[in-house]
Scaffold this motif. Sequence first.
Motif, PDB file in Angstrom:
ATOM      1  N   GLU A  31       0.828  -1.213   0.000  1.00 21.57           N
ATOM      2  CA  GLU A  31       0.000   0.000   0.000  1.00 21.57           C
ATOM      3  C   GLU A  31       0.857   1.255   0.000  1.00 21.57           C
ATOM      4  OE1 GLU A  31      -0.569  -2.372   2.658  1.00 21.57           O
ATOM      5  OE2 GLU A  31      -1.780  -3.373   1.118  1.00 21.57           O
ATOM      6  N   LYS A  32       2.058   1.145   0.600  1.00 24.66           N
ATOM      7  CA  LYS A  32       2.939   2.321   0.722  1.00 24.66           C
ATOM      8  C   LYS A  32       4.291   2.031   0.055  1.00 24.66           C
ATOM      9  CE  LYS A  32       0.327   4.675   3.816  1.00 24.66           C
ATOM     10  NZ  LYS A  32      -0.421   5.843   3.330  1.00 24.66           N
ATOM     11  N   PRO A  33       4.273   1.873  -1.276  1.00 25.26           N
ATOM     12  CA  PRO A  33       5.535   1.532  -1.955  1.00 25.26           C
ATOM     13  C   PRO A  33       6.566   2.654  -1.914  1.00 25.26           C
ATOM     14  CG  PRO A  33       3.804   1.990  -3.548  1.00 25.26           C
ATOM     15  CD  PRO A  33       3.139   1.960  -2.202  1.00 25.26           C
ATOM     16  N   LEU A  34       6.121   3.870  -1.547  1.00 27.12           N
ATOM     17  CA  LEU A  34       7.062   4.984  -1.499  1.00 27.12           C
ATOM     18  C   LEU A  34       7.309   5.437  -0.056  1.00 27.12           C
ATOM     19  CD1 LEU A  34       5.734   7.119  -4.507  1.00 27.12           C
ATOM     20  CD2 LEU A  34       7.468   5.312  -4.522  1.00 27.12           C
ATOM     21  N   ALA A  35       7.006   4.558   0.910  1.00 29.39           N
ATOM     22  CA  ALA A  35       7.138   4.949   2.327  1.00 29.39           C
ATOM     23  C   ALA A  35       8.517   5.558   2.594  1.00 29.39           C
ATOM     24  CB  ALA A  35       6.911   3.739   3.219  1.00 29.39           C
ATOM     25  N   GLY A  36       8.503   6.797   3.059  1.00 31.96           N
ATOM     26  CA  GLY A  36       9.752   7.450   3.451  1.00 31.96           C
ATOM     27  C   GLY A  36      10.573   8.020   2.307  1.00 31.96           C
ATOM     28  N   ILE A  82       1.884  11.174  -2.142  1.00 35.69           N
ATOM     29  CA  ILE A  82       1.754  11.280  -0.682  1.00 35.69           C
ATOM     30  C   ILE A  82       1.033  10.044  -0.139  1.00 35.69           C
ATOM     31  CG2 ILE A  82       0.647  12.573   1.204  1.00 35.69           C
ATOM     32  CD1 ILE A  82       0.979  15.111  -0.581  1.00 35.69           C
ATOM     33  N   ASN A  83      -0.049   9.669  -0.803  1.00 33.71           N
ATOM     34  CA  ASN A  83      -0.809   8.498  -0.349  1.00 33.71           C
ATOM     35  C   ASN A  83       0.041   7.229  -0.358  1.00 33.71           C
ATOM     36  OD1 ASN A  83      -2.946  10.248  -0.197  1.00 33.71           O
ATOM     37  ND2 ASN A  83      -4.037   9.433  -1.984  1.00 33.71           N
ATOM     38  N   ALA A  84       1.010   7.192  -1.265  1.00 27.99           N
ATOM     39  CA  ALA A  84       1.881   6.012  -1.346  1.00 27.99           C
ATOM     40  C   ALA A  84       3.037   6.087  -0.358  1.00 27.99           C
ATOM     41  CB  ALA A  84       2.408   5.864  -2.770  1.00 27.99           C
ATOM     42  N   GLY A  85       3.063   7.148   0.460  1.00 31.72           N
ATOM     43  CA  GLY A  85       4.049   7.212   1.536  1.00 31.72           C
ATOM     44  C   GLY A  85       5.192   8.195   1.333  1.00 31.72           C
ATOM     45  N   ALA A  86       5.223   8.886   0.180  1.00 36.60           N
ATOM     46  CA  ALA A  86       6.330   9.827  -0.060  1.00 36.60           C
ATOM     47  C   ALA A  86       6.256  10.991   0.925  1.00 36.60           C
ATOM     48  CB  ALA A  86       6.282  10.340  -1.491  1.00 36.60           C
ATOM     49  N   VAL A  87       7.405  11.500   1.311  1.00 33.03           N
ATOM     50  CA  VAL A  87       7.493  12.636   2.233  1.00 33.03           C
ATOM     51  C   VAL A  87       7.903  13.869   1.425  1.00 33.03           C
ATOM     52  CG1 VAL A  87       8.675  13.557   4.253  1.00 33.03           C
ATOM     53  CG2 VAL A  87       8.205  11.098   4.097  1.00 33.03           C
ATOM     54  N   ILE A  88       6.991  14.839   1.358  1.00 35.10           N
ATOM     55  CA  ILE A  88       7.283  16.059   0.595  1.00 35.10           C
ATOM     56  C   ILE A  88       8.189  16.954   1.432  1.00 35.10           C
ATOM     57  CG2 ILE A  88       6.283  18.086  -0.546  1.00 35.10           C
ATOM     58  CD1 ILE A  88       4.996  15.728  -1.735  1.00 35.10           C
ATOM     59  N   VAL A  89       9.368  17.272   0.925  1.00 31.70           N
ATOM     60  CA  VAL A  89      10.288  18.109   1.703  1.00 31.70           C
ATOM     61  C   VAL A  89      10.338  19.546   1.217  1.00 31.70           C
ATOM     62  CG1 VAL A  89      11.691  16.143   2.431  1.00 31.70           C
ATOM     63  CG2 VAL A  89      12.335  17.414   0.368  1.00 31.70           C
TER      64      VAL A  89
END
Length: 641
Positions: A212-217, A258-265
Motif C-alpha cells: 500500500e505504501k511503496p514509497l514509504a519514506g 503522498i498516499n503512497a508514503g512519499a514525504v514532501i520536503v
Amino acid sequence: MVARCYLPVASALLLLSQFTSTTFAFKFTPTGQTVQLDGSSYYVPPDVVSTITVSKHLKKALDSAGGLLPFTVVNAGSFTYGEKDFSQDIAAYTARDDVFSKGFMEAVYVQYSNVSNQRGFSAPRLSSNSSVSVVTTGFASNTSTIPTGPYFVTSTGAVHEAWKLFSDVQGAFLETTITNKDGTFSVLPANVEGQSLAIAVPSRLYFTKTEEKPLAGVRLGIKDIYDIAGLRTSNGNRAWYHFYPAANETAVTVQRLINAGAVIVGKMKTSQFANGEVATADWVDYHEPFNPRGDGYQDTSSSSSGPGAGAAAYDWLDLTLGSDTGGSIRNPSQVQGLFGNRPSWGLAPLDGIMPMAPQLDTPGFLTRHPDIWIAASKVLYSDNITMSHSYPSKIQTINWPTTNDSVADGLLLNFLDKVTTMLNASTTTLNLTEKWSQTHPVNVTSSVLDLMNLTYAVLIGQQTTSLRDPFYAAYSAANAGRVPFINPVPMTRWAWADSLPKSYLPAAIANKTIFEIWISENVLVADDKTCSDSLAFYVGGKGSTNYRNAYRKAPGIPTGFDTSRVSNMGSGPDFVIPIGEAPYFSNITLRTEYLPVSVDILAAKGCDGMIFGLVQDLVKAGVVKGTRAGYSGVTGEQILF
Ligand SMILES: *[C@@H]1O[C@H](CO)[C@@H](O)[C@H](O)[C@H]1NC(C)=O
Ligand SMILES: *[C@@H]1O[C@H](CO)[C@@H](O)[C@H](O)[C@H]1NC(C)=O
Ligand SMILES: *[C@@H]1O[C@H](CO)[C@@H](O)[C@H](O)[C@H]1NC(C)=O
Ligand SMILES: *[C@@H]1O[C@H](CO)[C@@H](O)[C@H](O)[C@H]1NC(C)=O
Ligand SMILES: *[C@@H]1O[C@H](CO)[C@@H](O)[C@H](O)[C@H]1NC(C)=O
Ligand SMILES: *[C@@H]1O[C@H](CO)[C@@H](O)[C@H](O)[C@H]1NC(C)=O
Ligand SMILES: *[C@@H]1O[C@H](CO)[C@@H](O)[C@H](O)[C@H]1NC(C)=O
Ligand SMILES: *[C@@H]1O[C@H](CO)[C@@H](O)[C@H](O)[C@H]1NC(C)=O
Ligand SMILES: *[C@@H]1O[C@H](CO)[C@@H](O)[C@H](O)[C@H]1NC(C)=O
Ligand SMILES: *[C@@H]1O[C@H](CO)[C@@H](O)[C@H](O)[C@H]1NC(C)=O
Ligand SMILES: *[C@@H]1O[C@H](CO)[C@@H](O)[C@H](O)[C@H]1NC(C)=O
Ligand SMILES: *[C@@H]1O[C@H](CO)[C@@H](O)[C@H](O)[C@H]1NC(C)=O
C-alpha cells in the motif's frame, strides 16, 4: 551522564505543545524546535508520536539535558535481546539512515513487542557500549509499537521524531515544508548555515515499504508549478506567489505520491511559468539553481531546474517531480546525470498543475535511483502504466556516433553494443527528415520542418489565455491597474503569440496530429507482443558545456524541429538514461572536469512500462547504474563552490 554536545534551542515551545487542547484567547500554534547534536542540526516536530514511562535513570538524564533528550528506540522481539542484537541493530541503523547518529545512543529505549508475559523480566545490559548512558525499557502492544530509530524525549515521556536539517546550498528550493496532522503543509520554521533554505528529512528508520505504501519514506521535492494544500505556488514568478493565497487542494498527481508514503520536503525552483530560461539575464525573479556537476558553473537547463539540481546534488533527496512540455524534465536530467522521463501524453491528470500547453504538458520524475523511479512511476501513472519485459528486436539510432572519437562516443557505442546484444536486436539508422520525405501522408507535401516549425511555439502560446490574462486581470483589479512583472522569456513568447492570427492554434493542433499519426504508422509502431515494434535511441548529452556566466542574445521564439520534439509532437515516451561522463577543460577552474553523458530512449505512445522494464533489466545486467549525488554522477565527491 549527558556527554554529548547537545543544545536545546527553544524547548519551551515543545512543552507547550502538550497543551494544544486548551482553549486560549489567542491563536497559538506550536511549530516544533531546532536543536544541535554533535554538530548536526535537527528539527523536532511538535507532534507526539508516543508517550513512554520516564524511569528514574531517564529522568536524571533528562534533568541534566534541560528537559529534552536524544534517544534511540530499538525493538526486542523477545527477552533474550542483548549486546549482540543491539550492536547489529546499531550497525544496521547507521548503514541505512543518514539521520541516526551516535549521539542518539545517549539513551536507549528497548521496546518489547510480541511478548505476552511481562513478569520475571530485567532490563538488558547494553552499557558495555560506552556511547550508551541510560537503558530504559517498555512493552508495546502490536499496534502501538514505536518504529525503531532516533527520537527526542521530553520530561513527560513525550516522544518526538528526529528530522535532520540540511542546507539547500545549490539554491534548488523555493520553500521547504513540513506535513501537518491534517495532511496540509506548512513552511519549515528552521534555518541552518549555508546561505540558503534549510530542508528537514525524517529518519529512514521510521518507514517500511509495503504494497500500500511503496514509497514509504521516499523524500520528494516538487517543482513549484504543482499545488500543495497549505502552500503558495509561485510558478517561478514573485508577483504570482505573493498575489494568490495558499492552495487549498493538492494536485492529484502529488496526492497519489503522498498516499503512497512519499514525504514532501519542499517546493523546487522552476524557470518562469516553465518557459526555457538560461542563468544569466533570463532568471530575473529568482536565481537559477546551481548545477552541481563539473565546475559547478554549468547551466541547469530548464524548466525543472530545481528538481534537477536538487536530485543531482543532495544524497538526502531521493526523488523530484518535474514536468515536461518541451524538454523540461529531459534537459535538466541530461545535463545533471539523472534518470528522467517525459511520459506518454495523458498518463496522469493535470489538475492542480500550472498549464503551459494542454496538448503537451506531462508530469514525470528526475532521480539518481532507477528503482525509486520505477516504483514512483507505477504510483503516478497508476492504471495507465503496465511494466513489461518483452522487447523489440529493432533499435533505430538517430545521429549516433559511428566512430569512437571521444570518451562520450565510446560510452555511447558501448551502451548500444550492450543493449543490442542483450535484446538480440538489429540496429538501423533513422533520419527523420529523410523518413518523412519517403513516407509522408500523400496530402501533406511540406517538409517535416515546415510542418513542425511553429507548432511548439504556437501551442505554448495558449498560456496567454489560460494563465496570463486571468492573472493580469485579477492583479490589475487589486493593484490600481498595475501589471505584474514578467521575466523576458515568457514576455517575448507571449507577445509573439499575441501577434498570431487566431487560425494558428487549430492549425498547430492539426499539424501535431498529422505528425503523431505519421510517427505511429511509420517510425514507432504499436506491437502486440513488445508494445512498440522498435526502440529509437538518440544522444541525450555528450558532456558539452553551457556556462551559466555566458552572456547571450535576447530571447527568441522556440521555432524549428529536432529529435527532442519527436515525443512532444508524437505524444510518446522519451526517457533519459545517464551512462557515464566525459572530460572537458573548464575555463572556470582551469583544469579538466567531468560532465554527464546520456541516452534518450523513444518508443511508441503508451510503451512507458516497456521502457521501464528495459531499464530494470539493464540495471540487473549491470549495463545501467544509479548515479551519485555531488560533483560527479559516477564518483560522487564534493561539489565545487
Ligand atoms: C512472536 O513470538 C512468537 C513466540 O514467542 C514467535 O513464534 C513469533 O515469530 C514472534 N513474532 C514476531 C513477529 O516476532
Ligand atoms: C502480536 O501479534 C501476534 C500475531 O499477530 C500474536 O501472536 C501475539 O500474541 C501478539 N502479541 C501481543 C503482545 O499482543
Ligand atoms: C558502540 O556502538 C557504536 C555504534 O555502533 C560503535 O561505533 C562502537 O564501536 C561501539 N562501542 C563499543 C565499545 O562497543
Ligand atoms: C479553493 O480555492 C479555489 C480557488 O482559489 C476556490 O475557487 C475554491 O472555492 C476553494 N475551495 C475551498 C473548499 O475552499
Ligand atoms: C489514464 O489516462 C486517461 C486518459 O488520459 C485519464 O483520463 C485517466 O485519468 C488516467 N487514469 C489515471 C488513473 O490517472
Ligand atoms: C573509445 O575510445 C576511448 C579513448 O578515447 C577508450 O577509452 C574507449 O575504450 C573506446 N571505446 C570503445 C567502445 O571502443
Ligand atoms: C537472435 O536473432 C536471430 C534472428 O534475428 C536468431 O537467428 C538467433 O537465434 C537469435 N539469438 C538468440 C540468442 O536469441
Ligand atoms: C538526413 O537526411 C537529410 C535529407 O536527406 C540530409 O540533408 C541530412 O544531412 C541527414 N541528416 C543526417 C544527420 O544524416
Ligand atoms: C489527409 O488525408 C487524410 C486521410 O484521408 C485525412 O484524414 C486528413 O484530414 C488529410 N489531411 C489534410 C491536411 O488534408
Ligand atoms: C502547419 O503545417 C503547414 C505545412 O504542412 C505549415 O505551412 C503551417 O505553417 C503549419 N501551421 C502551424 C500553425 O504550425
Ligand atoms: C520558422 O519560423 C520562423 C518564425 O516564423 C521563421 O523565421 C523561420 O524562417 C522558420 N523556419 C523555417 C525553416 O521555415
Ligand atoms: C567560458 O567559456 C564560455 C563558452 O565558451 C564563455 O561563454 C564564457 O564567457 C567563458 N567564461 C570565462 C570565465 O572565461
